[in-house]
Design an enzyme around this catalytic site. Structure first.
Site, PDB file in Angstrom:
ATOM      1  N   ASP A  61       0.873  -1.175   0.000  1.00 19.63           N
ATOM      2  CA  ASP A  61       0.000   0.000   0.000  1.00 19.63           C
ATOM      3  C   ASP A  61       0.908   1.221   0.000  1.00 19.63           C
ATOM      4  O   ASP A  61       1.624   1.459   0.980  1.00 19.63           O
ATOM      5  CB  ASP A  61      -0.886  -0.018   1.253  1.00 19.63           C
ATOM      6  N   ASN A  88       3.182   2.732 -10.762  1.00 20.66           N
ATOM      7  CA  ASN A  88       1.931   2.771 -11.545  1.00 20.66           C
ATOM      8  C   ASN A  88       0.710   3.123 -10.683  1.00 20.66           C
ATOM      9  O   ASN A  88      -0.235   3.717 -11.174  1.00 20.66           O
ATOM     10  CB  ASN A  88       1.743   1.400 -12.215  1.00 20.66           C
ATOM     11  N   TYR A 165      -6.236  15.098  -9.358  1.00 27.75           N
ATOM     12  CA  TYR A 165      -5.495  14.173 -10.229  1.00 27.75           C
ATOM     13  C   TYR A 165      -4.459  14.930 -11.061  1.00 27.75           C
ATOM     14  O   TYR A 165      -3.276  14.577 -11.058  1.00 27.75           O
ATOM     15  CB  TYR A 165      -6.479  13.429 -11.134  1.00 27.75           C
ATOM     16  N   LYS A 169      -0.414  14.566 -10.472  1.00 26.23           N
ATOM     17  CA  LYS A 169       0.373  13.910 -11.530  1.00 26.23           C
ATOM     18  C   LYS A 169       1.417  14.874 -12.096  1.00 26.23           C
ATOM     19  O   LYS A 169       2.505  14.441 -12.504  1.00 26.23           O
ATOM     20  CB  LYS A 169      -0.565  13.403 -12.635  1.00 26.23           C
ATOM     21  N   THR A 200     -10.051   1.124 -18.524  1.00 28.23           N
ATOM     22  CA  THR A 200      -9.811   0.536 -17.199  1.00 28.23           C
ATOM     23  C   THR A 200     -10.849   1.140 -16.266  1.00 28.23           C
ATOM     24  O   THR A 200     -11.615   2.014 -16.661  1.00 28.23           O
ATOM     25  CB  THR A 200      -8.416   0.909 -16.648  1.00 28.23           C
TER      26      THR A 200
HETATM   27  N1  LIG Z   1      -6.561   4.552 -17.739  1.00 27.72           N
HETATM   28  C1  LIG Z   1      -6.160   5.653 -18.328  1.00 27.72           C
HETATM   29  O1  LIG Z   1      -6.791   6.123 -19.299  1.00 27.72           O
HETATM   30  C2  LIG Z   1      -4.923   6.372 -17.877  1.00 27.72           C
HETATM   31  C3  LIG Z   1      -4.501   7.480 -18.632  1.00 27.72           C
HETATM   32  C4  LIG Z   1      -3.348   8.151 -18.239  1.00 27.72           C
HETATM   33  C5  LIG Z   1      -2.612   7.695 -17.154  1.00 27.72           C
HETATM   34  N2  LIG Z   1      -3.048   6.601 -16.426  1.00 27.72           N
HETATM   35  C6  LIG Z   1      -2.233   6.178 -15.281  1.00 27.72           C
HETATM   36  O2  LIG Z   1      -1.937   4.793 -15.394  1.00 27.72           O
HETATM   37  C7  LIG Z   1      -1.834   4.199 -14.092  1.00 27.72           C
HETATM   38  C8  LIG Z   1      -2.769   3.005 -13.989  1.00 27.72           C
HETATM   39  O3  LIG Z   1      -4.092   3.446 -14.242  1.00 27.72           O
HETATM   40  P1  LIG Z   1      -5.319   2.440 -14.450  1.00 27.72           P
HETATM   41  O4  LIG Z   1      -6.212   3.068 -15.443  1.00 27.72           O
HETATM   42  O5  LIG Z   1      -4.811   1.063 -14.655  1.00 27.72           O
HETATM   43  O6  LIG Z   1      -6.024   2.587 -13.005  1.00 27.72           O
HETATM   44  P2  LIG Z   1      -6.931   1.558 -12.168  1.00 27.72           P
HETATM   45  O7  LIG Z   1      -7.576   0.584 -13.067  1.00 27.72           O
HETATM   46  O8  LIG Z   1      -7.770   2.406 -11.280  1.00 27.72           O
HETATM   47  O9  LIG Z   1      -5.850   0.776 -11.295  1.00 27.72           O
HETATM   48  C9  LIG Z   1      -5.126   1.482 -10.321  1.00 27.72           C
HETATM   49  C10 LIG Z   1      -4.253   0.532  -9.564  1.00 27.72           C
HETATM   50  O10 LIG Z   1      -3.629   1.288  -8.507  1.00 27.72           O
HETATM   51  C11 LIG Z   1      -3.742   0.559  -7.323  1.00 27.72           C
HETATM   52  N3  LIG Z   1      -3.741   1.444  -6.153  1.00 27.72           N
HETATM   53  C12 LIG Z   1      -4.551   2.477  -5.865  1.00 27.72           C
HETATM   54  N4  LIG Z   1      -4.216   3.019  -4.680  1.00 27.72           N
HETATM   55  C13 LIG Z   1      -3.170   2.305  -4.218  1.00 27.72           C
HETATM   56  C14 LIG Z   1      -2.371   2.355  -3.052  1.00 27.72           C
HETATM   57  N5  LIG Z   1      -2.589   3.241  -2.070  1.00 27.72           N
HETATM   58  N6  LIG Z   1      -1.363   1.463  -2.914  1.00 27.72           N
HETATM   59  C15 LIG Z   1      -1.124   0.552  -3.875  1.00 27.72           C
HETATM   60  N7  LIG Z   1      -1.851   0.428  -4.988  1.00 27.72           N
HETATM   61  C16 LIG Z   1      -2.857   1.296  -5.148  1.00 27.72           C
HETATM   62  C17 LIG Z   1      -4.999  -0.289  -7.442  1.00 27.72           C
HETATM   63  O11 LIG Z   1      -4.765  -1.502  -6.756  1.00 27.72           O
HETATM   64  P3  LIG Z   1      -5.444  -1.997  -5.396  1.00 27.72           P
HETATM   65  O12 LIG Z   1      -6.775  -1.290  -5.312  1.00 27.72           O
HETATM   66  O13 LIG Z   1      -5.521  -3.473  -5.583  1.00 27.72           O
HETATM   67  O14 LIG Z   1      -4.467  -1.616  -4.340  1.00 27.72           O
HETATM   68  C18 LIG Z   1      -5.010  -0.615  -8.936  1.00 27.72           C
HETATM   69  O15 LIG Z   1      -4.288  -1.787  -9.209  1.00 27.72           O
HETATM   70  C19 LIG Z   1      -2.153   5.315 -13.100  1.00 27.72           C
HETATM   71  O16 LIG Z   1      -0.944   5.881 -12.647  1.00 27.72           O
HETATM   72  C20 LIG Z   1      -2.919   6.311 -13.932  1.00 27.72           C
HETATM   73  O17 LIG Z   1      -2.835   7.620 -13.420  1.00 27.72           O
HETATM   74  C21 LIG Z   1      -4.186   5.946 -16.764  1.00 27.72           C
END
Ligand SMILES: NC(=O)c1ccc[n+]([C@@H]2O[C@H](COP(=O)([O-])OP(=O)(O)OC[C@H]3O[C@@H](n4cnc5c(N)ncnc54)[C@H](OP(=O)(O)O)[C@@H]3O)[C@@H](O)[C@H]2O)c1
Length: 242
Positions: A61, A88, A165, A169, A200
């Site tokens: 965490d 990530n 956010y 970021k 996602t």
């Molecule tokens: N999806 C997009 O369109 C997009 C676009 C630009 C950038 N991003 C970036 O890409 C990355 C992944 O995004 P995603 O879309 O895959 O998000 P997601 O589906 O919401 O997944 C986020 C992940 O972060 C984990 N997490 C959240 N809080 C946490 C904590 N305190 N400690 C450890 N793990 C934690 C969650 O795991 P648990 O809940 O199991 O801990 C989950 O596995 C992020 O950095 C996001 O900002 C995403």
């Protein structure tokens, strides 16, 4: 020391993190999948292991210093070094909104996970990263943290009103650049990866890109050769302006 790589991906229980973990493992790396919820990430690790991949689930965490410390101790005892760290894990907190309206606790939550958590994980693992030859650190970024895009009224990024956010970021981008500067003269490269809008839980299920497509740029930066970039943000079409 062998060429075999040990990688850690935070937030690997779903979405882009899970795909980064899969792709690094498909390249032959030993991948540690972090999540707040060990049971959840164990289920993911089991699925990847059934595909013949070398993966291990760990409880991590990023908001909990004890959890980070325990994970780092485990990595040290088990592997003695860390070749690849992919920061990530991130959140868009509930109630994230415009500057004129956002509640202080919502803004704080975004910074707790997306900045303080990222720095905490990186600090704790840095001694192990320094022990690996040619280590790579990749922080996940977003177009919503790009001053160039958010300041352009013609860009869709200028219309998104999630201060928590976007600003956290943007701070994570500065962490990327400042850590890269601190590590210049070593063989460690530090970069940010913008995955684009991916389907996602965070990106919305109607987003145009798959999590796997989004993961590719982070995997590329995690495996760049010694003459690769540092202190840069990339998407899969190349370098972006901050
Ligand atoms: N999806 C997009 O369109 C997009 C676009 C630009 C950038 N991003 C970036 O890409 C990355 C992944 O995004 P995603 O879309 O895959 O998000 P997601 O589906 O919401 O997944 C986020 C992940 O972060 C984990 N997490 C959240 N809080 C946490 C904590 N305190 N400690 C450890 N793990 C934690 C969650 O795991 P648990 O809940 O199991 O801990 C989950 O596995 C992020 O950095 C996001 O900002 C995403």
């Amino acid at each position: 020391m062998s060429n075999h790589k040990i990688a850690l991906v935070t937030g690997a229980s779903r979405g882009i993190g899970r795909e980064i973990a899969r792709q690094l493992a498909e390249l032959g790396q030993t991948v540690l999948l972090g999540s707040r919820d060990l049971g959840r990430v164990q289920a993911v690790a089991k699925e990847l292991a059934e595909d013949g991949l070398d993966v291990t689930a760990i409880q991590l965490d990023v908001n909990d210093p004890e959890s980070i410390r325990a994970a780092a101790k485990w990595v040290e005892a088990e592997h003695g070094r860390l070749d690849v760290l992919v920061n990530n894990a991130a959140i868009i907190p509930e109630g994230d909104t415009a500057v004129s309206e956002i509640a202080a606790n919502v803004l704080r939550q975004a910074f707790e996970t997306n900045v303080i958590g990222l720095v905490g994980v990186t600090q704790e693992l840095l001694p192990l990263i320094r022990k690996a030859p040619g280590a790579r650190i990749v922080n996940l970024s977003t177009s919503l943290a790009s001053f160039t895009q958010v300041a352009d009224p013609a860009s869709r990024m200028s219309t998104v009103r999630t201060l928590g956010y976007n600003s956290s970021k943007a701070a994570a981008n500065m962490v990327t650049v400042m850590l890269a500067n601190e590590l210049r003269g070593t063989d460690i490269l530090v970069n940010a990866a913008d995955p684009g809008n991916c389907a996602t839980e965070m990106g919305g299920w109607d987003a145009p890109r798959t999590a796997s497509q989004g993961a590719a740029v982070a995997v590329h930066l995690a495996t760049v050769p010694a003459d690769g970039p540092t202190a840069e943000v990339h998407t899969d079409t190349g370098r972006l302006p901050w």
